[in-house]
Design a protein around this motif. Structure first.
Motif, PDB file in Angstrom:
ATOM      1  N   GLN A 172     -16.969   9.088  -2.794  1.00 41.57           N
ATOM      2  CA  GLN A 172     -17.283   7.548  -2.647  1.00 41.57           C
ATOM      3  C   GLN A 172     -16.549   6.849  -3.699  1.00 41.57           C
ATOM      4  N   GLN A 173     -16.372   7.295  -4.917  1.00 34.98           N
ATOM      5  CA  GLN A 173     -15.576   6.540  -5.854  1.00 34.98           C
ATOM      6  C   GLN A 173     -14.194   5.971  -5.458  1.00 34.98           C
ATOM      7  N   THR A 174     -13.456   6.959  -4.563  1.00 33.38           N
ATOM      8  CA  THR A 174     -12.206   6.606  -4.075  1.00 33.38           C
ATOM      9  C   THR A 174     -12.295   5.439  -3.200  1.00 33.38           C
ATOM     10  N   VAL A 175     -13.257   5.421  -2.153  1.00 33.16           N
ATOM     11  CA  VAL A 175     -13.424   4.461  -1.360  1.00 33.16           C
ATOM     12  C   VAL A 175     -13.948   3.263  -1.853  1.00 33.16           C
ATOM     13  N   LEU A 176     -14.574   3.500  -2.984  1.00 31.39           N
ATOM     14  CA  LEU A 176     -15.161   1.950  -3.556  1.00 31.39           C
ATOM     15  C   LEU A 176     -13.628   1.368  -4.369  1.00 31.39           C
ATOM     16  N   MET A 177     -12.979   2.418  -4.985  1.00 27.81           N
ATOM     17  CA  MET A 177     -11.753   1.687  -5.765  1.00 27.81           C
ATOM     18  C   MET A 177     -10.741   0.926  -4.527  1.00 27.81           C
ATOM     19  N   ARG A 178     -10.949   1.504  -3.563  1.00 29.83           N
ATOM     20  CA  ARG A 178      -9.931   0.865  -2.517  1.00 29.83           C
ATOM     21  C   ARG A 178     -10.615  -0.505  -2.167  1.00 29.83           C
ATOM     22  N   ARG A 179     -11.774  -0.465  -2.005  1.00 25.28           N
ATOM     23  CA  ARG A 179     -12.622  -1.703  -1.520  1.00 25.28           C
ATOM     24  C   ARG A 179     -12.410  -2.687  -2.645  1.00 25.28           C
ATOM     25  N   ILE A 180     -12.418  -2.140  -3.836  1.00 21.68           N
ATOM     26  CA  ILE A 180     -12.593  -3.342  -5.111  1.00 21.68           C
ATOM     27  C   ILE A 180     -10.947  -3.916  -4.995  1.00 21.68           C
ATOM     28  N   SER A 181     -10.076  -2.882  -4.764  1.00 23.60           N
ATOM     29  CA  SER A 181      -8.671  -3.552  -5.018  1.00 23.60           C
ATOM     30  C   SER A 181      -8.564  -4.653  -3.618  1.00 23.60           C
ATOM     31  N   ALA A 182      -8.934  -4.135  -2.408  1.00 26.34           N
ATOM     32  CA  ALA A 182      -8.885  -5.070  -1.383  1.00 26.34           C
ATOM     33  C   ALA A 182      -9.451  -6.335  -1.700  1.00 26.34           C
ATOM     34  N   LEU A 183     -10.914  -6.529  -2.322  1.00 26.60           N
ATOM     35  CA  LEU A 183     -11.522  -7.425  -2.594  1.00 26.60           C
ATOM     36  C   LEU A 183     -10.942  -8.431  -3.639  1.00 26.60           C
ATOM     37  N   SER A 184     -10.069  -7.763  -4.569  1.00 22.69           N
ATOM     38  CA  SER A 184      -9.391  -8.384  -5.689  1.00 22.69           C
ATOM     39  C   SER A 184      -8.237  -9.132  -5.066  1.00 22.69           C
ATOM     40  N   ASP A 185      -7.457  -8.565  -4.365  1.00 26.76           N
ATOM     41  CA  ASP A 185      -6.173  -9.095  -3.738  1.00 26.76           C
ATOM     42  C   ASP A 185      -6.821 -10.360  -2.837  1.00 26.76           C
ATOM     43  N   ALA A 186      -7.739 -10.348  -2.249  1.00 28.24           N
ATOM     44  CA  ALA A 186      -8.124 -11.582  -1.304  1.00 28.24           C
ATOM     45  C   ALA A 186      -8.691 -12.510  -2.194  1.00 28.24           C
ATOM     46  N   PHE A 187      -9.680 -12.359  -3.220  1.00 24.96           N
ATOM     47  CA  PHE A 187     -10.033 -13.209  -4.499  1.00 24.96           C
ATOM     48  C   PHE A 187      -8.719 -13.874  -4.922  1.00 24.96           C
ATOM     49  N   VAL A 188      -7.652 -13.147  -5.379  1.00 32.04           N
ATOM     50  CA  VAL A 188      -6.501 -13.595  -6.040  1.00 32.04           C
ATOM     51  C   VAL A 188      -5.880 -14.553  -4.884  1.00 32.04           C
ATOM     52  N   ALA A 189      -5.823 -14.473  -3.958  1.00 27.36           N
ATOM     53  CA  ALA A 189      -5.104 -15.166  -2.855  1.00 27.36           C
ATOM     54  C   ALA A 189      -5.905 -16.500  -2.854  1.00 27.36           C
ATOM     55  N   SER A 190      -7.218 -16.573  -2.460  1.00 24.67           N
ATOM     56  CA  SER A 190      -8.162 -17.433  -2.504  1.00 24.67           C
ATOM     57  C   SER A 190      -8.206 -18.602  -3.793  1.00 24.67           C
ATOM     58  N   ALA A 191      -8.012 -17.932  -4.815  1.00 21.00           N
ATOM     59  CA  ALA A 191      -7.867 -18.623  -5.853  1.00 21.00           C
ATOM     60  C   ALA A 191      -6.625 -19.315  -6.132  1.00 21.00           C
ATOM     61  N   GLU A 192      -5.458 -18.926  -5.740  1.00 20.61           N
ATOM     62  CA  GLU A 192      -4.278 -19.538  -5.797  1.00 20.61           C
ATOM     63  C   GLU A 192      -4.309 -20.905  -5.048  1.00 20.61           C
ATOM     64  N   ALA A 193      -4.771 -20.608  -3.806  1.00 17.89           N
ATOM     65  CA  ALA A 193      -4.885 -21.692  -2.889  1.00 17.89           C
ATOM     66  C   ALA A 193      -5.672 -22.922  -3.367  1.00 17.89           C
TER      67      ALA A 193
END
Length: 546
Positions: free
Chosen positions: A149-170
């Motif tokens: 479950q920790q591995t799955v959460l880490m992957r999800r957090i990574s994906a959410l972080s990438d989306a957050f960075v892209a939105s913040a740059e826009a």
């Protein structure tokens, strides 16, 4: 812009939720790691228990014992492999193999037909550690699930972080474009506000300066005056404050003045009350001393009346014998002068004279002994002089002086004082103590003419002497034991009791004789007063008694 901000907020919230869940998973994993470490330690203990169980079977080793030991060793190995498993698919075969090993061990143990404590302990440990919700395999399974479950959460957090960075740059690019167009207008507005700010700052500074000056000269200095007056009052030198301003500081000054006046009035009233209380205490002490002296004189008066009554008997007998002797002498003289004197008359006269002389001598000696005992006790009680005397002889004199007073009741007074106990103390105080204790027992211990016994004893204790006065009377109720030495406490007030007898005893023993006293009593079984006094009274005690 609003939609981009809402999306950023949703992404940030999702990241926070994922991080919170990840933190919970980490906490669970840490807890499971702690449990796994404990299980590992227990597994090591199981290995030792299995080894001990196999060793205990060595003297009678057979095929079934060997099978049991090998199976137990295999089960222990499965436990350790379960603790180190890295995949969930590896655990199920190990669980099945472990359960089969337990079945084989149980079957082998039953087939051996004899009980072995070591074997039973090893089997119980393996069973408890390999099965159930707290077993090795179950704990490791939960730990591997948490890791997944920790591995799955880490992957999800990574994906959410990438989306957050892209939105913040826009959003940043859009803000930068909007900001460049409004900067000029803001700069122009700021210039006007800067001038306004300077003017407001100057006005504020002047207002603050005026307030500070007013506070210093109108408030602080007056408060310092009040504080100084309070310190002077605490030091004993009150200083008046004259502040007529109608503000808070003026109210404080006036309240201080009122407080000083009230305190002065209360101190004056307190001084008057203290003086009155001290005068009352002095009067009370004088009254108490007078009552105690009256009680002592009453006790001495009782002795006088008793001795006087007791002396009447021997004096009366002596007077009668003397009268008889005088008549016989007249008759003898008449016979002699008439010439009718015969030998039989002479013999009868001599016998009668001898009988009368014996009666006179015996009764006069008895009266003299009573008078001597009373005289010594009375003189001792009326004086405060210290002298050396034999305790046994003196107790005998006190008892002799008390016997006339005690003849009215069927009470036996005995004393057992070893000879040779010499005291150098105040005999009058000791006589008063013994008199009060004996008479107190006669009055309170034997009511309604009840018969009984009072015994006075003594024994030496190093530099002290213990004197006891015991009776076989009614005893003292437990509720009254702690009050009997208090002044004016009596259970015979309706019969004229003053309540000072035992209080005088306590004062004489503790102050005049420099000793201590205690009472032992059981209701219905008599009482015993025990006083311990020094054999030689110190000079400081004599001075205090005087």
């Amino acid at each position: 812009g609003g939609q981009d901000l809402a999306r950023l907020q949703r992404l940030a919230q999702a990241i926070q939720d994922a991080l919170r869940t990840l933190g919970d998973q980490r906490s669970r994993r840490l807890a499971l790691i702690v449990v796994r470490e404990r299980l590992y330690t227990q597994s090591v203990a199981i290995r030792e228990a299995v080894t001990m169980a196999a060793a205990s079977e060595i003297p009678g080793l057979d095929l079934r014992t060997s099978l049991w030991a090998e199976t137990a060793s295999s089960a222990t190995t499965l436990l350790f492999s379960g603790l180190s498993a890295t995949r969930l698919v590896d655990l199920q075969p190990q669980v099945e193999a472990f359960r089969k090993a337990l079945v084989v061990m149980d079957t082998a143990d039953a087939a051996m037909g004899r009980s072995s404590p070591e074997r039973q302990v090893a089997f119980d440990l393996l069973d408890s550690l390999g099965t159930g919700p707290e077993s090795v395999f179950f704990v490791r399974e939960r730990e591997l699930l948490v890791e997944a479950q920790q591995t799955v959460l880490m992957r999800r957090i990574s994906a959410l972080s990438d989306a957050f960075v892209a939105s913040a740059e826009a959003l940043s690019n859009q803000v930068r474009t909007d900001t460049s167009s409004s900067t000029q207008a803001v700069v122009e507005t700021i210039g006007w506000y800067e001038q306004l700010f300077v003017v407001i700052s100057i006005i504020g500074f002047l207002v603050a300066l005026a307030t500070l000056l007013y506070a210093h000269f109108g408030v602080v200095r007056r408060l310092l005056a009040v504080s100084h007056a309070m310190r002077r009052y605490a030091e004993g030198a009150p200083t008046p404050i004259t502040d007529h301003n109608r503000d808070e500081v003026g109210d404080i000054a006036r309240a201080y003045g009122h407080m000083v006046g009230v305190i002065a009035e209360r101190e004056s009233a307190l001084g008057d009350a203290k003086t009155a209380a001290e005068a009352a205490v002095v009067e009370l002490r004088n009254t108490q001393a007078s009552l105690i002296q009256a009680e002592k004189m009453a006790s001495l008066g009782g002795l006088v009346a008793g001795v006087a009554h007791e002396i009447n008997t021997p004096v009366g007998v002596g007077t009668t014998a003397a009268s008889t002797l005088a008549e016989e002498t007249k008759e003898f003289r008449a016979l002699m002068e008439g010439g009718q004197l015969r030998k039989s008359a002479i013999t009868r006269f001599l016998d009668k004279a001898e009988e009368c002389a014996g009666l006179i001598l015996t009764n006069l000696d008895r009266a003299a002994h009573l008078i001597q005992s009373f005289k010594r006790v009375a003189v001792d009680q009326s004086s405060e002089s210290q002298r050396r005397f034999d305790l046994g002889v003196y107790v005998n004199e006190v008892v002799t002086a008390l016997r006339p007073e005690l003849k009215r009741q069927p009470i036996e007074v005995a004393f057992a004082v070893p000879p040779g106990i010499m005291l150098e103390t105040l005999p009058g105080a000791l006589a008063q103590v013994l008199t009060n204790l004996v008479m107190n027992a006669a009055i309170h211990a034997f009511p309604d003419g009840r018969a009984g016994r009072i015994e006075i004893g003594a024994r030496r204790l190093a530099d002290d002497v213990e004197v006891s006065v015991a009776d076989t009377g009614a005893g003292i109720p437990e509720a009254n034991l702690h009050k009997i030495f208090e002044p004016f406490f009596t259970t015979k007030r309706s019969e004229g009791g003053s309540g000072l007898g035992l209080h005088i005893v306590f004062n004489l023993v503790t102050h005049s004789l420099g000793g201590r006293i205690r009472v032992e009593s059981v209701e219905g079984r008599g009482s015993r007063f025990v006083l311990v006094i020094p054999t030689r009274l110190g000079e400081q005690v004599v001075a205090a008694a005087a």
